[in-house]
Design an enzyme around this catalytic site. Sequence first.
Site, PDB file in Angstrom:
ATOM      1  N   ARG A  47      -5.870   4.409  11.078  1.00 27.78           N
ATOM      2  CA  ARG A  47      -5.983   3.846   9.729  1.00 27.78           C
ATOM      3  C   ARG A  47      -4.737   4.213   8.928  1.00 27.78           C
ATOM      4  O   ARG A  47      -3.929   5.029   9.355  1.00 27.78           O
ATOM      5  CB  ARG A  47      -7.246   4.371   9.032  1.00 27.78           C
ATOM      6  N   ASP A 226      -1.684  -0.492   0.426  1.00 26.71           N
ATOM      7  CA  ASP A 226      -1.966  -1.322   1.607  1.00 26.71           C
ATOM      8  C   ASP A 226      -1.263  -2.671   1.518  1.00 26.71           C
ATOM      9  O   ASP A 226      -0.989  -3.308   2.543  1.00 26.71           O
ATOM     10  CB  ASP A 226      -3.470  -1.517   1.757  1.00 26.71           C
ATOM     11  N   LYS A 237      -6.714   1.941  -1.662  1.00 29.16           N
ATOM     12  CA  LYS A 237      -8.094   2.394  -1.483  1.00 29.16           C
ATOM     13  C   LYS A 237      -8.909   2.297  -2.769  1.00 29.16           C
ATOM     14  O   LYS A 237      -8.403   2.621  -3.849  1.00 29.16           O
ATOM     15  CB  LYS A 237      -8.055   3.837  -0.959  1.00 29.16           C
TER      16      LYS A 237
HETATM   17  O1  MRU Z   1      -9.226   2.454   4.705  1.00 28.03           O
HETATM   18  P1  MRU Z   1      -7.969   3.228   4.948  1.00 28.03           P
HETATM   19  O2  MRU Z   1      -8.216   4.681   5.187  1.00 28.03           O
HETATM   20  O3  MRU Z   1      -7.103   2.595   6.010  1.00 28.03           O
HETATM   21  O4  MRU Z   1      -7.173   3.124   3.569  1.00 28.03           O
HETATM   22  C1  MRU Z   1      -5.911   3.700   3.496  1.00 28.03           C
HETATM   23  C2  MRU Z   1      -5.304   3.650   2.141  1.00 28.03           C
HETATM   24  O5  MRU Z   1      -5.825   3.040   1.221  1.00 28.03           O
HETATM   25  C3  MRU Z   1      -3.961   4.308   1.987  1.00 28.03           C
HETATM   26  O6  MRU Z   1      -3.795   4.796   0.690  1.00 28.03           O
HETATM   27  C4  MRU Z   1      -2.861   3.264   2.287  1.00 28.03           C
HETATM   28  O7  MRU Z   1      -3.072   2.669   3.530  1.00 28.03           O
HETATM   29  C5  MRU Z   1      -1.510   3.868   2.256  1.00 28.03           C
HETATM   30  S1  MRU Z   1      -1.238   4.938   3.630  1.00 28.03           S
HETATM   31  C6  MRU Z   1       0.364   5.471   3.598  1.00 28.03           C
END
Ligand code: MRU
Length: 324
Positions: A47, A226, A237
């Site tokens: 992830r 993301d 997130k």
């Molecule tokens: O659902 P996830 O754990 O994949 O979400 C991850 C996030 O929201 C992170 O903040 C984002 O991917 C940036 S990681 C450098």
Amino acid sequence: MGLVRTIDWQDDHIVAIDQTKLPGEVVVLEIFTVEDLVDAIQRLAIRGAPALGVAGALGAAMAVVGAPRHRDRDLAALRAARPTAVNLAWGVGHVLARLPDGEEAVLAAALALLESDAARNRALGERGADWLTTRVEGPIAVQTHCNAGALACVEWGTALGVVRSLHLRNRLRHVYVDETRPLLQGARLTAWELAEMGVDHTLVVDSAGATVLARGLAQAVVVGADRITANGDVVNKIGTYPLALAAARAGVPFLVAAPESTIDPALASGAEVEIEVRDGREILGGLPDTPTLNLAFDVTPADLVTAIVTEDRLVAPAAGERPA
Ligand code: MRU
């Protein structure tokens, strides 16, 4: 953690730390098929946007080199494994562009992406630390949400890359870590990484995030992303947007640290981004069956984003600058 990569390539397959098992156990997955990779991505064993970009690239190489009969099916499944982080489909497309040069060229492009991750993160981390140290005097306390550390990348981290740079400069005082419901990437992953780094930190429940800022406990919010749309809206997130609102109210900078591959010039604004809705059982936690809306991400409007740092540049959306 410094010595172990979150995701890597060994001979003919992917190895990755199973993030669902942390912090209790460090389990390394060995992934030989795109089907197993898609499963690992969907259950969040792999992830974080940059790690998903590398997974997309290595998975596409696997589909091209290893299983040509299922190539189209595998590539479609990989691109669609999770919808919100643009890095996943970007990673697939980035390496497939080399297909006219042969299958080995696809694998070489994927390995180049893997190898360059740490340097990208160090560069954006330094840029973020440079910027913060010009805005805040003395040792800085920051607040972060979710996990944008080495575990979300191959190595080093994005938001935690900024934190590492501040720490190495002796300019970091403390990190407030939001627990990040419902899957606790903050409590399980970020707190674990900060402990490994020897950084002072305090865990707070997500609903305490605004109060941490209102009390003046943190002088900046630093998060990853993301997807960043052309106008500077930041998708990250769930729970990031309320933190940005609280940061604006408290008058503290809201800094987003992300690689260029997280910027999606094809989408005009965050309203166009598909926000992943996950299984309600993640938030029910054994409660009786109840209708849920388990949104995995939210959109922070550009006017609340003080700055975005990438490996190449700094953009200030709140001041009207656009990343694309
Ligand atoms: O659902 P996830 O754990 O994949 O979400 C991850 C996030 O929201 C992170 O903040 C984002 O991917 C940036 S990681 C450098």
